[in-house]
Design a protein around this motif. Structure first.
Motif, mmCIF file in Angstrom:
data_model
loop_
_atom_site.group_PDB
_atom_site.id
_atom_site.type_symbol
_atom_site.label_atom_id
_atom_site.label_comp_id
_atom_site.label_asym_id
_atom_site.label_seq_id
_atom_site.Cartn_x
_atom_site.Cartn_y
_atom_site.Cartn_z
ATOM 1 N N ALA A 366 39.851 85.139 41.271
ATOM 2 C CA ALA A 366 39.479 85.628 39.935
ATOM 3 C C ALA A 366 38.276 84.846 39.418
ATOM 4 C CB ALA A 366 40.665 85.488 38.983
ATOM 5 N N TRP A 367 37.265 85.559 38.929
ATOM 6 C CA TRP A 367 36.023 84.891 38.537
ATOM 7 C C TRP A 367 35.368 85.471 37.290
ATOM 8 C CZ3 TRP A 367 31.658 88.009 38.342
ATOM 9 C CH2 TRP A 367 31.738 89.247 39.001
ATOM 10 N N GLN A 368 35.868 86.560 36.733
ATOM 11 C CA GLN A 368 35.105 87.300 35.740
ATOM 12 C C GLN A 368 35.303 86.856 34.295
ATOM 13 O OE1 GLN A 368 36.039 91.452 36.823
ATOM 14 N NE2 GLN A 368 33.903 91.660 37.424
ATOM 15 N N SER A 369 35.895 85.710 34.068
ATOM 16 C CA SER A 369 35.988 85.214 32.701
ATOM 17 C C SER A 369 36.068 83.693 32.721
ATOM 18 C CB SER A 369 37.225 85.784 31.992
ATOM 19 O OG SER A 369 38.402 85.101 32.408
ATOM 20 N N GLU A 370 35.779 83.091 31.573
ATOM 21 C CA GLU A 370 35.813 81.633 31.470
ATOM 22 C C GLU A 370 37.233 81.086 31.494
ATOM 23 O OE1 GLU A 370 33.671 80.524 28.005
ATOM 24 O OE2 GLU A 370 31.737 81.283 28.727
ATOM 25 N N GLY A 371 38.222 81.959 31.393
ATOM 26 C CA GLY A 371 39.604 81.501 31.375
ATOM 27 C C GLY A 371 40.266 81.431 32.733
ATOM 28 N N THR A 372 39.561 81.815 33.801
ATOM 29 C CA THR A 372 40.175 81.772 35.124
ATOM 30 C C THR A 372 40.332 80.327 35.588
ATOM 31 O OG1 THR A 372 38.055 81.864 36.289
ATOM 32 C CG2 THR A 372 39.098 83.975 35.718
ATOM 33 N N PRO A 373 41.304 80.031 36.457
ATOM 34 C CA PRO A 373 41.438 78.671 36.994
ATOM 35 C C PRO A 373 40.165 78.179 37.672
ATOM 36 C CG PRO A 373 43.416 79.950 37.456
ATOM 37 C CD PRO A 373 42.415 80.912 36.888
ATOM 38 N N TRP A 374 39.492 79.063 38.396
ATOM 39 C CA TRP A 374 38.249 78.658 39.054
ATOM 40 C C TRP A 374 37.226 78.175 38.024
ATOM 41 C CZ3 TRP A 374 35.119 82.342 42.822
ATOM 42 C CH2 TRP A 374 34.160 81.592 43.511
ATOM 43 N N ALA A 375 37.062 78.935 36.947
ATOM 44 C CA ALA A 375 36.100 78.551 35.916
ATOM 45 C C ALA A 375 36.504 77.260 35.222
ATOM 46 C CB ALA A 375 35.955 79.681 34.902
ATOM 47 N N GLN A 376 37.768 77.099 34.924
ATOM 48 C CA GLN A 376 38.222 75.908 34.207
ATOM 49 C C GLN A 376 38.057 74.654 35.044
ATOM 50 O OE1 GLN A 376 42.229 77.080 33.197
ATOM 51 N NE2 GLN A 376 41.614 78.063 31.290
ATOM 52 N N HIS A 377 38.424 74.715 36.318
ATOM 53 C CA HIS A 377 38.303 73.520 37.157
ATOM 54 C C HIS A 377 36.853 73.247 37.556
ATOM 55 C CE1 HIS A 377 42.521 72.382 37.565
ATOM 56 N NE2 HIS A 377 42.795 73.675 37.541
ATOM 57 N N THR A 378 36.042 74.286 37.637
ATOM 58 C CA THR A 378 34.607 74.076 37.828
ATOM 59 C C THR A 378 34.038 73.275 36.672
ATOM 60 O OG1 THR A 378 34.252 76.059 39.158
ATOM 61 C CG2 THR A 378 32.371 75.242 37.917
ATOM 62 N N LEU A 379 34.413 73.637 35.460
ATOM 63 C CA LEU A 379 33.911 72.921 34.292
ATOM 64 C C LEU A 379 34.400 71.477 34.288
ATOM 65 C CD1 LEU A 379 32.108 73.438 31.898
ATOM 66 C CD2 LEU A 379 34.120 74.086 30.567
ATOM 67 N N ASP A 380 35.618 71.233 34.731
ATOM 68 C CA ASP A 380 36.122 69.858 34.814
ATOM 69 C C ASP A 380 35.283 69.034 35.795
ATOM 70 O OD1 ASP A 380 38.134 70.436 33.021
ATOM 71 O OD2 ASP A 380 39.669 70.759 34.552
ATOM 72 N N SER A 381 35.004 69.586 36.961
ATOM 73 C CA SER A 381 34.189 68.873 37.945
ATOM 74 C C SER A 381 32.775 68.661 37.432
ATOM 75 C CB SER A 381 34.161 69.654 39.266
ATOM 76 O OG SER A 381 35.447 69.710 39.857
ATOM 77 N N HIS A 382 32.257 69.651 36.733
ATOM 78 C CA HIS A 382 30.931 69.556 36.115
ATOM 79 C C HIS A 382 30.888 68.394 35.113
ATOM 80 C CE1 HIS A 382 27.500 71.096 33.632
ATOM 81 N NE2 HIS A 382 28.285 70.838 32.612
ATOM 82 N N GLN A 383 31.893 68.276 34.284
ATOM 83 C CA GLN A 383 31.932 67.203 33.290
ATOM 84 C C GLN A 383 32.032 65.833 33.962
ATOM 85 O OE1 GLN A 383 31.404 67.449 30.134
ATOM 86 N NE2 GLN A 383 31.460 69.674 29.892
ATOM 87 N N THR A 384 32.801 65.750 35.033
ATOM 88 C CA THR A 384 32.907 64.483 35.764
ATOM 89 C C THR A 384 31.554 64.079 36.343
ATOM 90 O OG1 THR A 384 35.220 64.890 36.328
ATOM 91 C CG2 THR A 384 34.017 63.338 37.718
ATOM 92 N N LEU A 385 30.833 65.041 36.897
ATOM 93 C CA LEU A 385 29.540 64.750 37.508
ATOM 94 C C LEU A 385 28.510 64.319 36.471
ATOM 95 C CD1 LEU A 385 28.397 64.791 40.374
ATOM 96 C CD2 LEU A 385 27.625 67.134 39.970
ATOM 97 N N LEU A 386 28.660 64.791 35.246
ATOM 98 C CA LEU A 386 27.704 64.426 34.191
ATOM 99 C C LEU A 386 27.775 62.951 33.820
ATOM 100 C CD1 LEU A 386 27.960 67.484 31.768
ATOM 101 C CD2 LEU A 386 26.031 66.844 33.220
#
Length: 403
Positions: A366-386
């Motif tokens: 599932a990828w078509q909204s910001e509420g999907t697990p993929w989107a949420q965990h992507t954002l978590d990894s993004h924040q860690t990298l920042l």
């Protein structure tokens, strides 16, 4: 400081993309950069603000238009006459082991030589931490007696970090739904909130047929509208070939009707392919920010996908000896380290399939909204990298150390 940055354009856009971002970032921070490149044609679309003219100070044809950056022809550095006044800058960067021109290296022989840095390719493998900052004495040739040091980009505090301009996060945060819709409409994509948007930037061997066939089946079953934005080059060629093979009659596609949010769509129009022109780097960032899922390739676009904070799939540059598979696994291990095991396994399977390293999955995550697990965990990894210090900040510190 004055920087000399050398770049060879091998067979794709990534080397030049990285070097242009590096030069531009340094220029925005008040430095002066001479970017020596063997093929400047790619800048016609990557940085169309650059124009060429005679440079009275250097006595060469140079390209200007980006603050702090002067583009120079590599061939001029190879053929510098002895009487030419050019002096190497404070820092000389050899991007990706491109081997500096002998005539230029000879001019680096002075009582206090410039800092000589070999900027390496990006990898998440363990050797990067061990190799970052290592010196390499030069024993032969015009550089005999000089020393270069290796600078490795990476994903941990023990590496050189990733390119990230100081204002990037603020610009990304300001990219709201109206900005997204305006950008998409400006490029001919009649997007309305709630519709899925995917970008494809790939090499010629990408299994785009399998992806588009799967998308077509899913949108006809579920009736959402999915816009697939095809980057200029291989993605457009593969996408249009797939579309042509499915069309019963070779005729132009109908014009897309005006869209009202939530309006029903006929199944045959639910998957829409949109070829894009070659985009300047800021516009490519906007493309990534405007999509729910990005398929990217190589190094430069992969890093920009990380900063976009959206789900992405990376096609790594394929190498004859197969080591690209290890590089891909190393990055997935690091990027998805804290993800739930089922989600990580699902995304890994898609990434491996997209790189020709595994079978195509039965369905897409599932990828078509910001509420999907993929989107949420992507954002978590993004924040860690920042939390990591960006590459240019680290590089400036690196070259001011005696080391």
């Amino acid at each position: 400081m004055l920087w000399d940055l050398f770049c060879r354009v091998i067979d794709n856009f990534g080397d030049m993309g990285v070097c242009w971002r590096l030069a531009s970032d340094l220029g925005q921070r008040g430095h002066q950069v001479r970017l020596w490149v063997d093929d400047a044609r790619v800048l016609q679309w990557m940085a169309p603000q650059v124009s060429w003219s005679a440079d009275a100070n250097l006595g060469l044809q140079t390209g200007r238009g980006q603050p702090g950056v002067t583009v120079c022809h590599w061939a001029d550095a190879e053929a510098l006459p002895d009487a030419h006044p050019l002096t190497p800058g404070d820092v000389v960067i050899e991007a990706f082991g491109c081997n500096l021109p002998d005539a230029f290296v000879a001019r680096m022989q002075r009582p206090i030589p410039p800092q000589w840095v070999n900027l390496e390719y990006l990898s998440a493998e363990d050797y990067v931490e061990r190799s970052h900052g290592l010196p390499s004495p030069v024993w032969h040739g015009p550089g005999a007696g000089l020393r270069k040091r290796f600078f490795y980009p990476g994903f941990t505090p023990a590496t050189g970090g990733l390119l990230r301009e100081p204002d990037l996060l603020a610009r990304r945060a300001a990219w709201n739904t109206p900005a997204r819709q305006a950008w998409l409409h400006r490029h001919g994509i009649p997007w309305a909130p709630g519709e899925g948007v995917m970008s494809i930037f790939c090499y010629a061997n990408a299994p785009l047929d399998a992806l588009l066939t799967q998308l077509a089946a899913s949108v006809q079953a579920d009736s959402p509208v999915t816009h697939v934005l095809l980057a200029h080059g291989h993605a457009t060629e593969l996408g249009l070939a797939w579309q042509s093979a499915r069309a019963p009659v070779a005729e132009p596609p109908p014009q897309a009707p005006e869209v009202t949010a939530g309006a029903p769509r006929p199944p045959l129009s639910a998957l829409r392919l949109h070829p894009l022109p070659a985009l300047p780097q800021p516009e490519f960032d906007h493309l990534l920010w405007s999509c729910d899922l990005n398929f990217v390739r190589g190094e430069d676009s992969a890093v920009r996908a990380l900063w976009a904070g959206r789900p992405h799939v990376w096609q790594i540059y394929e190498q004859d000896d197969g080591v690209h598979a290890d590089k891909l696994d190393a990055f997935m291990d690091r990027w998805m380290r804290d993800w739930p095991a089922p989600l990580s396994a699902e995304i890994r399977a898609l990434w491996r399939a997209w790189n020709g390293l595994g079978p195509w999955p039965a369905s897409l995550p599932a990828w078509q909204s910001e509420g999907t697990p993929w989107a949420q965990h992507t954002l978590d990894s993004h924040q860690t990298l920042l939390k990591q210090t960006d590459l240019v900040t680290q590089l400036m510190h690196f070259v001011t150390q005696a080391g």
